[in-house]
Write a protein that holds these residues in place. Structure first.
Motif, PDB file in Angstrom:
ATOM      1  N   LYS A 110      14.243 -22.992  30.267  1.00 36.13           N
ATOM      2  CA  LYS A 110      14.775 -21.617  30.290  1.00 36.13           C
ATOM      3  C   LYS A 110      15.269 -21.256  31.693  1.00 36.13           C
ATOM      4  O   LYS A 110      16.378 -20.751  31.862  1.00 36.13           O
ATOM      5  CB  LYS A 110      13.685 -20.611  29.846  1.00 36.13           C
ATOM      6  N   SER A 111      14.426 -21.525  32.700  1.00 32.64           N
ATOM      7  CA  SER A 111      14.822 -21.192  34.072  1.00 32.64           C
ATOM      8  C   SER A 111      16.024 -22.016  34.494  1.00 32.64           C
ATOM      9  O   SER A 111      16.891 -21.541  35.212  1.00 32.64           O
ATOM     10  CB  SER A 111      13.666 -21.436  35.032  1.00 32.64           C
ATOM     11  N   THR A 112      16.073 -23.267  34.026  1.00 29.46           N
ATOM     12  CA  THR A 112      17.215 -24.127  34.367  1.00 29.46           C
ATOM     13  C   THR A 112      18.498 -23.533  33.789  1.00 29.46           C
ATOM     14  O   THR A 112      19.504 -23.389  34.491  1.00 29.46           O
ATOM     15  CB  THR A 112      16.980 -25.547  33.797  1.00 29.46           C
ATOM     16  N   GLY A 133       9.589 -13.856  39.097  1.00 30.13           N
ATOM     17  CA  GLY A 133       8.242 -13.442  38.737  1.00 30.13           C
ATOM     18  C   GLY A 133       7.351 -14.660  38.624  1.00 30.13           C
ATOM     19  O   GLY A 133       6.257 -14.723  39.157  1.00 30.13           O
ATOM     20  N   GLU A 134       7.890 -15.660  37.929  1.00 29.88           N
ATOM     21  CA  GLU A 134       7.086 -16.832  37.621  1.00 29.88           C
ATOM     22  C   GLU A 134       7.061 -17.824  38.768  1.00 29.88           C
ATOM     23  O   GLU A 134       6.033 -18.425  39.054  1.00 29.88           O
ATOM     24  CB  GLU A 134       7.674 -17.506  36.390  1.00 29.88           C
ATOM     25  N   GLU A 135       8.198 -17.988  39.431  1.00 29.44           N
ATOM     26  CA  GLU A 135       8.276 -18.926  40.548  1.00 29.44           C
ATOM     27  C   GLU A 135       8.628 -18.138  41.799  1.00 29.44           C
ATOM     28  O   GLU A 135       9.180 -17.041  41.717  1.00 29.44           O
ATOM     29  CB  GLU A 135       9.384 -19.951  40.272  1.00 29.44           C
ATOM     30  N   SER A 136       8.346 -18.722  42.950  1.00 30.06           N
ATOM     31  CA  SER A 136       8.702 -18.041  44.197  1.00 30.06           C
ATOM     32  C   SER A 136      10.208 -18.185  44.412  1.00 30.06           C
ATOM     33  O   SER A 136      10.820 -19.129  43.892  1.00 30.06           O
ATOM     34  CB  SER A 136       7.943 -18.660  45.355  1.00 30.06           C
ATOM     35  N   VAL A 180      15.559 -11.656  34.458  1.00 30.26           N
ATOM     36  CA  VAL A 180      14.140 -11.410  34.746  1.00 30.26           C
ATOM     37  C   VAL A 180      13.338 -12.608  34.219  1.00 30.26           C
ATOM     38  O   VAL A 180      13.253 -12.823  33.015  1.00 30.26           O
ATOM     39  CB  VAL A 180      13.649 -10.098  34.083  1.00 30.26           C
ATOM     40  N   ASP A 181      12.785 -13.380  35.139  1.00 36.05           N
ATOM     41  CA  ASP A 181      12.085 -14.624  34.781  1.00 36.05           C
ATOM     42  C   ASP A 181      10.624 -14.511  35.215  1.00 36.05           C
ATOM     43  O   ASP A 181      10.288 -14.765  36.358  1.00 36.05           O
ATOM     44  CB  ASP A 181      12.786 -15.795  35.481  1.00 36.05           C
ATOM     45  N   SER A 182       9.710 -14.103  34.397  1.00 36.01           N
ATOM     46  CA  SER A 182       9.801 -13.856  32.965  1.00 36.01           C
ATOM     47  C   SER A 182       9.217 -12.491  32.626  1.00 36.01           C
ATOM     48  O   SER A 182       8.589 -11.871  33.476  1.00 36.01           O
ATOM     49  CB  SER A 182       8.975 -14.924  32.220  1.00 36.01           C
TER      50      SER A 182
HETATM   51 MG   LIG Z   1      10.726 -21.070  34.000  1.00 35.16          MG
END
Ligand SMILES: [Mg+2]
Ligand SMILES: Nc1ncnc2c1ncn2[C@@H]1O[C@H](COP(=O)(O)OP(=O)(O)OP(=O)(O)O)[C@@H](O)[C@H]1O
Length: 461
Positions: A110-112, A133-136, A180-182
């Motif tokens: 999803k992020s990719t 949100g999920e990753e820096s 917005v992740d996630s």
């Molecule tokens: Mg992700």
């Protein structure tokens, strides 16, 4: 006056209880149940609903407006993001002020995919805001650097998870797209519980969807789902957002399917078949070829044809049948519905003379494909028959058709597309239901059958 009923609520799953307990009876977490601060006690609740007249008296009279006065024509068309597979699934691109949810299991990509969309839009000089949100931001930066040689300066990030802050920034900054992740990491002051709980997810999704509508900025939300259906999963948000996309696949394989589950601005028929590479998710030019690349010609393998959206895909269905020993026989399916496998086994026993009541049966759709199309029934039945007889099927034969409870072979939609795809991949024989419309294709023999018994006899010949 009756005693007010105090509601106790679990901060993890939002289940409500009349009294406190140390362990939530619904989700099993310890120490998550407490008094609900937003609870309206029993008698107040009754008075709110019993006196409609009083409620009207408290309201304001508002001006109503005509739709014809709305200048909405300029927003009518969806704007392409520049990422072809996403635009195809969305029927052109993202609509003005739309809220889109991309749901998928962890590690699906999803992020990719969203990093690729962000890069594609920023490359056109558009402003994109990526809410981390999920990753820096550094981790996202590393991914962006892997996916593109240059990260355009219009691609910005926001390192905050408060939904109200995100909404305010969006209204002020007016980017062309916000990601917005996630949604599971977003929190709102207006909801109880911790990030990812039912009330937080619902409230944050509603705040961000409203922010998108008011500002006109399309917002894409990432939603996590787990294999056994996360309690705070995207199902909760389906009715709030305009579009729900799902990125599916098997983490152990590279094959991914992006599909629209709900789409307010267009059809939800289109799917994108993708390959996870180190340059990101790329369109698979020949998905059937890729799925059949490692096909087996051993007993227990058959080639079927399933539809994904309107796209025909060739799939290898595999079966393993072994003696069950003294315990109850095991029936397991991967990429295929186990209840349907059980139904097929019952039909094969009753109507095709293939008894497997004392055997363990394992079924698999190769390549990480999740088969939902009932047209795969016949191929799986043939794979089981081949596994039982230990005789391989002809490698140039493909089969498709739905199997009914009386052993009949039922026609499936879009026969002509399926036949063309099978022919394109070099097969010479197709076994299909007799009631199907039969397209004429050069160099391919069509064998039509009325029953599963007949179809399997012809396949095993
Ligand atoms: Mg992700
Ligand atoms: N260098 C790479 N080459 C190929 N594939 C990679 C590479 N790096 C990551 N991947 C793939 O990307 C996947 C992770 O993608 P991504 O982080 O976009 O998933 P996600 O759906 O956002 O996951 P999460 O739910 O954990 O946030 C990995 O499972 C892996 O398959």
């Amino acid at each position: 006056m009756p005693k007010p009923i105090l509601v106790h609520i679990c901060s993890k799953c939002d289940a409500q209880f009349p009294r406190w307990s140390g362990r939530c009876e619904s989700c099993g977490n310890w120490g998550t149940v407490s008094k609900d601060p937003t609870d309206v006690s029993g008698d107040t609740r009754e008075s709110l609903t019993s006196d409609v007249g009083r409620q009207e008296a408290g309201g304001r009279k508002l001006k109503v407006e005509a739709f014809a006065d709305l200048k909405s024509a300029e927003y009518a068309t969806a704007k392409p993001t520049g990422l072809a597979p996403l635009d195809a699934v969305l029927g052109g691109g993202l609509a003005h002020g739309s809220a889109t949810l991309i749901a998928g299991e962890p590690g699906m990509g999803k992020s990719t995919l969203l990093s690729q969309v962000a890069l594609a839009m920023a490359a056109q000089g558009k402003k994109v805001l990526y809410v981390a949100g999920e990753e820096s931001p550094k981790q996202i930066g590393l991914r962006l650097a892997r996916l593109a040689s240059v990260v355009p300066p219009t691609l910005a990030y926001l390192d905050d998870t408060c939904a109200e802050n995100i909404a305010a920034t969006l209204a002020d900054n007016k980017p062309d797209l916000t990601i917005v992740d996630s949604i599971q990491t977003a929190v709102s002051n207006q909801a109880s519980g911790e990030a990812g709980s039912v009330s937080q997810v619902k409230t944050c999704a509603a705040i961000l969807t409203q922010a998108a509508k008011r500002s006109g900025v399309p917002v894409i939300l990432v939603g996590q789902v787990t294999k056994d259906g996360d309690i705070a999963g995207p199902r909760l948000m389906e009715h709030v957002v305009d579009t729900v996309l799902s990125l599916e696949g098997d983490r152990t394989h590279r094959f991914r399917i992006l599909r629209a589950i709900k789409h307010r601005f267009g059809s939800s028929d289109e799917v994108a078949l993708l390959d996870m590479t180190e340059r990101g998710l790329e369109v698979l030019e020949n998905p059937s070829g890729a799925l059949l690349a490692d096909r087996s010609d051993a007993p227990g393998s058959a080639i079927g044809c399933v539809l994904e959206g309107r796209r025909p895909l060739l799939a290898e269905l595999q079966a393993l049948v072994t003696a069950a020993g003294y315990s109850a026989p095991v029936r397991k399916a991967t990429g295929f519905d186990t209840a349907r496998l059980n139904m097929l086994l019952a039909v094969l026993t009753r109507h095709a003379g293939i008894g497997v009541y004392d055997k363990d049966v394992f079924a698999n759709a190769a390549g990480g494909l999740a088969v939902r199309d009932p047209a795969a029934d016949l191929a799986l039945a043939a794979a089981i028959a081949s596994a039982v007889s230990k005789k391989p099927l002809d490698p140039k034969t493909a089969l498709f058709g739905e199997i009914g409870l009386t052993g009949e072979l039922r026609p499936v939609p879009l026969t002509d597309l399926r036949v063309k795809e099978i022919a394109r991949l070099g097969f010479s024989t197709i076994i299909l239901p007799a009631a199907s419309k039969q397209p004429q294709i050069k160099d391919v023999e069509l064998k039509t059958c009325r029953t599963v018994r007949d179809a399997i006899e012809r396949a095993m010949r």
